[in-house]
Write a protein that holds these residues in place. Structure first.
Motif: not given
Length: 94
Positions: A21-34
């Motif tokens: 959860a979080g901002s779009a940028q935070e979520i994108a960062g987590a998705l990129d890490a995945y």
């Protein structure tokens, strides 16, 4: 997870990065890490926003998240569709 402790269960899911959860940028960062760790499929679930704020807000959130993911998503749907499964491990496709 404890069905009698929904707040504790939600906290555990967030703490262990099962749910992001979080901002779009935070979520994108987590998705990129995945993606970098080998995950090749995720589920974006805007149900909370949909139920709380409506369909328009849920779609806007998804669009913002996908826009924030542009740096690591394929350039277009044709590129994504032309890649055979397994050719690009960890590549997220829209």
């Amino acid at each position: 997870l404890d069905p009698h402790d929904p707040a504790g269960s939600a906290d555990a899911l967030l703490r262990h990065r099962v749910v992001v959860a979080g901002s779009a940028q935070e979520i994108a960062g987590a998705l990129d890490a995945y993606r970098r760790s080998g995950v090749d499929e995720v589920l974006l679930n805007p149900t909370g926003v949909l139920l709380g704020e409506g369909a328009h807000a849920a779609v806007e959130d998804l669009e913002e998240i996908l826009a924030a993911c542009r740096s690591f998503l394929p350039g277009d749907r044709q590129e994504a569709a032309s890649v055979e499964p397994g050719e690009r491990p960890g590549q997220l496709v829209g």
